[in-house]
Structure formats: C-alpha cells, structure tokens
Design an enzyme around this catalytic site. Structure first.
Site, PDB file in Angstrom:
ATOM      1  N   TYR A   1       0.821  -1.214   0.000  1.00  0.00           N
ATOM      2  CA  TYR A   1       0.000   0.000   0.000  1.00  0.00           C
ATOM      3  C   TYR A   1       0.855   1.265   0.000  1.00  0.00           C
ATOM      4  CZ  TYR A   1      -4.062  -2.873   0.192  1.00  0.00           C
ATOM      5  OH  TYR A   1      -5.022  -3.790  -0.166  1.00  0.00           O
TER       6      TYR A   1
ATOM      7  N   ARG B   1       1.695   1.911  -3.583  1.00  0.00           N
ATOM      8  CA  ARG B   1       0.528   2.406  -4.338  1.00  0.00           C
ATOM      9  C   ARG B   1       0.181   3.837  -3.927  1.00  0.00           C
ATOM     10  NH1 ARG B   1      -3.847  -2.126  -3.589  1.00  0.00           N
ATOM     11  NH2 ARG B   1      -5.079  -0.797  -4.953  1.00  0.00           N
TER      12      ARG B   1
ATOM     13  N   ASP C   1      -7.844   4.979  -5.093  1.00  0.00           N
ATOM     14  CA  ASP C   1      -7.133   6.187  -5.554  1.00  0.00           C
ATOM     15  C   ASP C   1      -8.065   7.395  -5.417  1.00  0.00           C
ATOM     16  OD1 ASP C   1      -8.671   6.738  -8.030  1.00  0.00           O
ATOM     17  OD2 ASP C   1      -7.713   4.955  -8.861  1.00  0.00           O
TER      18      ASP C   1
ATOM     19  N   HIS D   1     -14.445   0.786  -0.878  1.00  0.00           N
ATOM     20  CA  HIS D   1     -13.332  -0.030  -0.355  1.00  0.00           C
ATOM     21  C   HIS D   1     -12.246   0.821   0.286  1.00  0.00           C
ATOM     22  CE1 HIS D   1     -14.545  -3.409  -3.393  1.00  0.00           C
ATOM     23  NE2 HIS D   1     -15.344  -3.361  -2.345  1.00  0.00           N
TER      24      HIS D   1
ATOM     25  N   GLY E   1     -15.641  -0.216 -15.838  1.00  0.00           N
ATOM     26  CA  GLY E   1     -14.298  -0.730 -15.537  1.00  0.00           C
ATOM     27  C   GLY E   1     -14.198  -1.630 -14.329  1.00  0.00           C
TER      28      GLY E   1
ATOM     29  N   SER F   1     -14.683  -5.863 -13.022  1.00  0.00           N
ATOM     30  CA  SER F   1     -14.812  -7.241 -13.502  1.00  0.00           C
ATOM     31  C   SER F   1     -16.076  -7.915 -12.992  1.00  0.00           C
ATOM     32  CB  SER F   1     -13.591  -8.061 -13.074  1.00  0.00           C
ATOM     33  OG  SER F   1     -13.451  -8.015 -11.666  1.00  0.00           O
TER      34      SER F   1
ATOM     35  N   ASN G   1     -17.148  -1.319 -20.295  1.00  0.00           N
ATOM     36  CA  ASN G   1     -15.996  -2.102 -19.819  1.00  0.00           C
ATOM     37  C   ASN G   1     -15.192  -2.612 -21.007  1.00  0.00           C
ATOM     38  OD1 ASN G   1     -14.937  -2.991 -17.240  1.00  0.00           O
ATOM     39  ND2 ASN G   1     -15.215  -5.075 -17.967  1.00  0.00           N
TER      40      ASN G   1
HETATM   41  C1  BJW Z   1     -11.017  -1.536 -18.462  1.00  0.00           C
HETATM   42  C2  BJW Z   1      -9.843  -0.936 -18.844  1.00  0.00           C
HETATM   43  C3  BJW Z   1      -9.984   0.243 -19.547  1.00  0.00           C
HETATM   44  C4  BJW Z   1      -9.272  -2.678 -17.835  1.00  0.00           C
HETATM   45  N1  BJW Z   1     -11.191   0.730 -19.805  1.00  0.00           N
HETATM   46  N2  BJW Z   1     -12.217  -1.048 -18.729  1.00  0.00           N
HETATM   47  C5  BJW Z   1     -21.425 -13.234  -2.470  1.00  0.00           C
HETATM   48  C6  BJW Z   1     -21.039 -14.252  -3.288  1.00  0.00           C
HETATM   49  C7  BJW Z   1     -19.734 -14.696  -3.270  1.00  0.00           C
HETATM   50  C8  BJW Z   1     -18.779 -14.126  -2.430  1.00  0.00           C
HETATM   51  C9  BJW Z   1     -19.149 -13.110  -1.616  1.00  0.00           C
HETATM   52  C10 BJW Z   1     -20.450 -12.678  -1.646  1.00  0.00           C
HETATM   53  N3  BJW Z   1     -20.560 -11.650  -0.759  1.00  0.00           N
HETATM   54  C11 BJW Z   1     -19.363 -11.447  -0.192  1.00  0.00           C
HETATM   55  C12 BJW Z   1     -18.476 -12.323  -0.685  1.00  0.00           C
HETATM   56  C13 BJW Z   1     -17.051 -12.410  -0.282  1.00  0.00           C
HETATM   57  C14 BJW Z   1     -16.154 -11.400  -0.921  1.00  0.00           C
HETATM   58  C15 BJW Z   1     -16.127 -11.620  -2.424  1.00  0.00           C
HETATM   59  O1  BJW Z   1     -16.708 -10.887  -3.198  1.00  0.00           O
HETATM   60  N4  BJW Z   1     -15.395 -12.609  -2.871  1.00  0.00           N
HETATM   61  C16 BJW Z   1     -15.261 -12.857  -4.304  1.00  0.00           C
HETATM   62  C17 BJW Z   1     -13.816 -13.166  -4.601  1.00  0.00           C
HETATM   63  C18 BJW Z   1     -16.231 -13.912  -4.718  1.00  0.00           C
HETATM   64  N5  BJW Z   1     -16.513 -10.025  -0.628  1.00  0.00           N
HETATM   65  C19 BJW Z   1     -16.139  -9.434   0.508  1.00  0.00           C
HETATM   66  O2  BJW Z   1     -15.505 -10.042   1.368  1.00  0.00           O
HETATM   67  C20 BJW Z   1     -16.541  -8.002   0.737  1.00  0.00           C
HETATM   68  N6  BJW Z   1     -17.183  -7.879   1.995  1.00  0.00           N
HETATM   69  C21 BJW Z   1     -18.437  -8.297   2.197  1.00  0.00           C
HETATM   70  O3  BJW Z   1     -19.107  -8.781   1.316  1.00  0.00           O
HETATM   71  O4  BJW Z   1     -18.881  -8.097   3.496  1.00  0.00           O
HETATM   72  C22 BJW Z   1     -20.183  -8.557   3.813  1.00  0.00           C
HETATM   73  C23 BJW Z   1     -21.167  -7.436   3.788  1.00  0.00           C
HETATM   74  C24 BJW Z   1     -21.505  -6.818   2.593  1.00  0.00           C
HETATM   75  C25 BJW Z   1     -22.455  -5.793   2.575  1.00  0.00           C
HETATM   76  C26 BJW Z   1     -23.051  -5.399   3.730  1.00  0.00           C
HETATM   77  C27 BJW Z   1     -22.708  -6.004   4.939  1.00  0.00           C
HETATM   78  C28 BJW Z   1     -21.771  -7.028   4.954  1.00  0.00           C
HETATM   79  C29 BJW Z   1     -15.325  -7.084   0.762  1.00  0.00           C
HETATM   80  C30 BJW Z   1     -14.662  -6.982  -0.570  1.00  0.00           C
HETATM   81  C31 BJW Z   1     -13.388  -6.147  -0.444  1.00  0.00           C
HETATM   82  C32 BJW Z   1     -12.603  -6.107  -1.764  1.00  0.00           C
HETATM   83  N7  BJW Z   1     -11.334  -5.489  -1.513  1.00  0.00           N
HETATM   84  C33 BJW Z   1     -10.447  -5.209  -2.650  1.00  0.00           C
HETATM   85  C34 BJW Z   1      -9.140  -4.575  -2.104  1.00  0.00           C
HETATM   86  C35 BJW Z   1      -9.405  -3.130  -1.663  1.00  0.00           C
HETATM   87  C36 BJW Z   1      -8.131  -2.426  -1.307  1.00  0.00           C
HETATM   88  C37 BJW Z   1      -7.190  -2.340  -2.476  1.00  0.00           C
HETATM   89  O5  BJW Z   1      -7.497  -1.680  -3.474  1.00  0.00           O
HETATM   90  O6  BJW Z   1      -6.117  -2.935  -2.392  1.00  0.00           O
HETATM   91  O7  BJW Z   1     -11.081  -4.300  -3.567  1.00  0.00           O
HETATM   92  S1  BJW Z   1     -10.133  -6.645  -3.657  1.00  0.00           S
HETATM   93  C38 BJW Z   1     -10.137  -5.774  -5.195  1.00  0.00           C
HETATM   94  O8  BJW Z   1     -11.259  -6.185  -6.022  1.00  0.00           O
HETATM   95  C39 BJW Z   1     -10.375  -4.319  -4.827  1.00  0.00           C
HETATM   96  C40 BJW Z   1     -11.247  -3.866  -5.956  1.00  0.00           C
HETATM   97  O9  BJW Z   1     -11.959  -2.701  -5.586  1.00  0.00           O
HETATM   98  C41 BJW Z   1     -12.149  -5.066  -6.170  1.00  0.00           C
HETATM   99  C42 BJW Z   1     -12.804  -5.103  -7.519  1.00  0.00           C
HETATM  100  O10 BJW Z   1     -11.863  -5.123  -8.537  1.00  0.00           O
HETATM  101  P1  BJW Z   1     -12.208  -4.377  -9.916  1.00  0.00           P
HETATM  102  O11 BJW Z   1     -12.259  -2.926  -9.692  1.00  0.00           O
HETATM  103  O12 BJW Z   1     -13.380  -5.005 -10.540  1.00  0.00           O
HETATM  104  O13 BJW Z   1     -10.860  -4.662 -10.737  1.00  0.00           O
HETATM  105  P2  BJW Z   1     -10.494  -5.894 -11.690  1.00  0.00           P
HETATM  106  O14 BJW Z   1      -9.036  -5.857 -11.901  1.00  0.00           O
HETATM  107  O15 BJW Z   1     -11.058  -7.159 -11.183  1.00  0.00           O
HETATM  108  O16 BJW Z   1     -11.257  -5.623 -13.058  1.00  0.00           O
HETATM  109  C43 BJW Z   1     -10.900  -4.539 -13.884  1.00  0.00           C
HETATM  110  C44 BJW Z   1     -11.902  -4.486 -15.034  1.00  0.00           C
HETATM  111  O17 BJW Z   1     -11.627  -3.322 -15.797  1.00  0.00           O
HETATM  112  C45 BJW Z   1     -11.821  -5.675 -15.995  1.00  0.00           C
HETATM  113  O18 BJW Z   1     -13.131  -6.178 -16.260  1.00  0.00           O
HETATM  114  C46 BJW Z   1     -11.221  -5.089 -17.272  1.00  0.00           C
HETATM  115  O19 BJW Z   1     -11.769  -5.659 -18.467  1.00  0.00           O
HETATM  116  C47 BJW Z   1     -11.602  -3.640 -17.171  1.00  0.00           C
HETATM  117  N8  BJW Z   1     -10.638  -2.738 -17.762  1.00  0.00           N
HETATM  118  N9  BJW Z   1      -8.772  -1.747 -18.410  1.00  0.00           N
HETATM  119  C48 BJW Z   1     -12.288   0.019 -19.367  1.00  0.00           C
HETATM  120  N10 BJW Z   1      -8.868   0.905 -19.984  1.00  0.00           N
END
Ligand code: BJW
Length: 235
Positions: free
Chosen positions: A52, A55, A90, A105, A171, A173, A197
């Site tokens: 972190y 970043r 960010d 997040h 943007g 996944s 996306n």
């Molecule tokens: C472009 C591009 C360009 C590229 N132009 N596009 C239900 C079902 C199953 C599992 C769960 C569920 N509920 C909860 C879970 C568990 C878990 C979870 O989701 N697990 C999965 C792996 C299945 N979730 C949690 O634990 C969450 N907490 C929770 O649910 O608590 C319970 C609760 C909820 C609500 C109320 C009360 C209680 C917490 C999740 C925390 C995620 N943390 C992170 C790290 C944050 C800090 C950090 O940044 O380091 O968040 S993980 C990471 O993933 C980060 C991101 O924000 C997040 C999403 O990633 P994102 O943004 O989608 O990025 P990418 O890389 O995956 O995708 C990029 C996309 O852009 C791609 O599609 C490309 O095609 C596209 N792209 N270039 C346009 N130029």
C-alpha cells in the site's frame, strides 16, 4: 435523473494505475488479491504495508483521465442526482472534480488506527509503524476494505441504488461482492442499467446495455450522448 455510477480499477487503468485481475498483475511476485487480505496482514504486516505504501506513493505520479473528467462534467449537470460509488482507493475522481464520490473499499490517502479507531489523512509510508496522531500507538493500517470486511457506507449505497433511475458500471470485472450485485438491486427497482468495460464482465448479461472498449473513449462518448438526449432519459 437519479443516477448511480459504479467504478472499478478499469477506469483508472489508462491513468497508469494497475488493475487487479488483468495480465501481468503480479506485485513483487505476489497475487495482489492474496496481499489485500486481513490474513496476509496478520502473517506479514510489512509486506502488506509496503504494497500500500508503494501504491500511495504512485498516486503522485498519475493524473485523472478523460473518463474521470467526463463523470465530473456529468455531475456539473446532474448535481446531487449523481452519486459515484467507486471501488477504487485512488483519488482520481476527486482530482478530476467530482464531489459526490463514495469510496466503498476505502482510500489510500487515509490511515486507520486499529487501537483507537480514529482515521487520519495520510500521504507517508506506514511500514515504519508511525504513531497514531490521536492515541500515539503504532497500530495504523491502510484505511481500505479487505475480503471478509464490511464495505463502507452500505446504507448510503443501498439508499442510492434503491432510488436510482439509471445505474452505470464502468471498468469493473464484477467478481467482487457486494458491488457485483448492485446492478441487480438497481434493475429490481426498474432503473436503466448500462455497462462500459473493456472486456465482458461476470455481470455483463445483467445489464440492458453493455458496451466494450476503453474507458477514456466510452465514458466521454456516453456522457455526451446522455447530455445531448435532453431529458437524460435515453442512453
Ligand atoms: C477496463 C480498462 C480500460 C481494464 N477501460 N475497462 C457473495 C457471493 C460470493 C462471495 C461473496 C459474496 N458476498 C461477499 C463475498 C465475499 C467477498 C467476495 O466478493 N469474494 C469474491 C472473490 C467472490 N466479498 C467481501 O468479502 C466483501 N465484503 C463483504 O461482502 O462483506 C459482507 C457485507 C456486505 C455488505 C453489507 C454487509 C456485509 C469485501 C470486498 C473487499 C474487496 N477489496 C479489494 C481490495 C481493496 C483495497 C485495495 O485496493 O487494495 O477491492 S479486492 C479488489 O477487487 C479491490 C477492488 O476494488 C475489487 C474489484 O476489482 P475491480 O475494480 O473489478 O478490478 P479488476 O481488476 O477485477 O477488473 C478490472 C476491469 O476493468 C476488468 O473487467 C477489465 O476488463 C476492465 N478494464 N482496463 C475500461 N482501460
């Protein structure tokens, strides 16, 4: 028109901020998803702090892009009717001029004291374990939400989703919940749903409209179309 825009790593990719799940996504040989967990922090806090710290430092070398700026322009027109919910830690939306931004997040430029539960604006490294400005204990961590932790401000987000007329996802996944389910909440309330996306996401089929391309091209074009439509009711 009450509008919720959800953004993910893809909107900042063309600013030079790496995404999580795209190619060559390794950080010092580690999968970022394995580093961004409470378990990793318990096992090796220095490793996670350095991840972190790097970043946070990199934020000084990146700038908002045309997609961030287009959303700020949309807010100029929609005002309080627009809420940007970003999964990104960010600050590129704010630096582009957006005001109503919710960081689901957390934020890189904030530190959280796990002893006294205070939060502090932070631009320096945390690996050296600086003392908390409030209580003096050296137990600060990045103010971000890891897997298994509760995303910030879910009440605010639910309220916005349940009353929005337009939901747009940019943007992301669609692999991480609860954000991945927001389209379903919005659709259940008859909101129009649009995805912009680079690739097909896990939730593409849930959207009425799903466009593929670069955020810096798709988002400005979509904002222009929306504004030109007059009633802000057509995409
Ligand atoms: C472009 C591009 C360009 C590229 N132009 N596009 C239900 C079902 C199953 C599992 C769960 C569920 N509920 C909860 C879970 C568990 C878990 C979870 O989701 N697990 C999965 C792996 C299945 N979730 C949690 O634990 C969450 N907490 C929770 O649910 O608590 C319970 C609760 C909820 C609500 C109320 C009360 C209680 C917490 C999740 C925390 C995620 N943390 C992170 C790290 C944050 C800090 C950090 O940044 O380091 O968040 S993980 C990471 O993933 C980060 C991101 O924000 C997040 C999403 O990633 P994102 O943004 O989608 O990025 P990418 O890389 O995956 O995708 C990029 C996309 O852009 C791609 O599609 C490309 O095609 C596209 N792209 N270039 C346009 N130029």
């Amino acid at each position: 028109m009450r509008t919720v825009v959800l953004t993910g790593a893809g909107i900042s990719a063309e600013s030079g901020v790496p995404t999580f799940r795209d190619e060559d996504g390794l950080w010092e040989g580690h999968d970022p998803m394995a580093v961004a967990t409470p378990e990793a922090f318990d096992d090796d806090p220095d490793l996670v702090q350095r991840f972190y710290d790097q970043r946070r430092a990199a934020l000084t070398r990146v700038e908002p892009n045309a997609a961030h700026r287009a959303l700020a322009r949309l807010e100029d027109v929609l005002g309080d009717d627009l809420l940007v919910v970003t999964q990104n830690i960010d600050d590129l939306h704010e630096r582009a001029g957006s005001i109503r931004v919710h960081h689901l997040h957390g934020r890189l430029r904030s530190a959280w004291c796990t002893v006294c539960d205070s939060r502090h604006p932070w631009t320096e490294p945390l690996v050296d374990q600086p003392g908390c400005p409030a209580c003096g204990r050296a137990r600060l961590r990045p103010d971000v939400v890891w897997f298994g932790e509760v995303p910030y401000g879910m009440d605010l987000v639910h309220e916005a989703l349940f009353s929005c007329e337009l939901f747009v996802s940019i943007g992301t996944s669609g692999m991480v919940y609860p954000a991945a389910a927001f389209v379903q909440y919005a659709a259940a309330r008859d909101a129009r749903t649009v995805e912009l996306n680079l690739d097909a996401s896990e939730s593409s089929t849930d959207f009425e409209v799903s466009r593929r391309g670069l955020a810096t091209e798709l988002v400005p074009a979509w904002v222009e179309e929306l504004l030109a439509s007059g009633d802000l009711g057509q995409q």
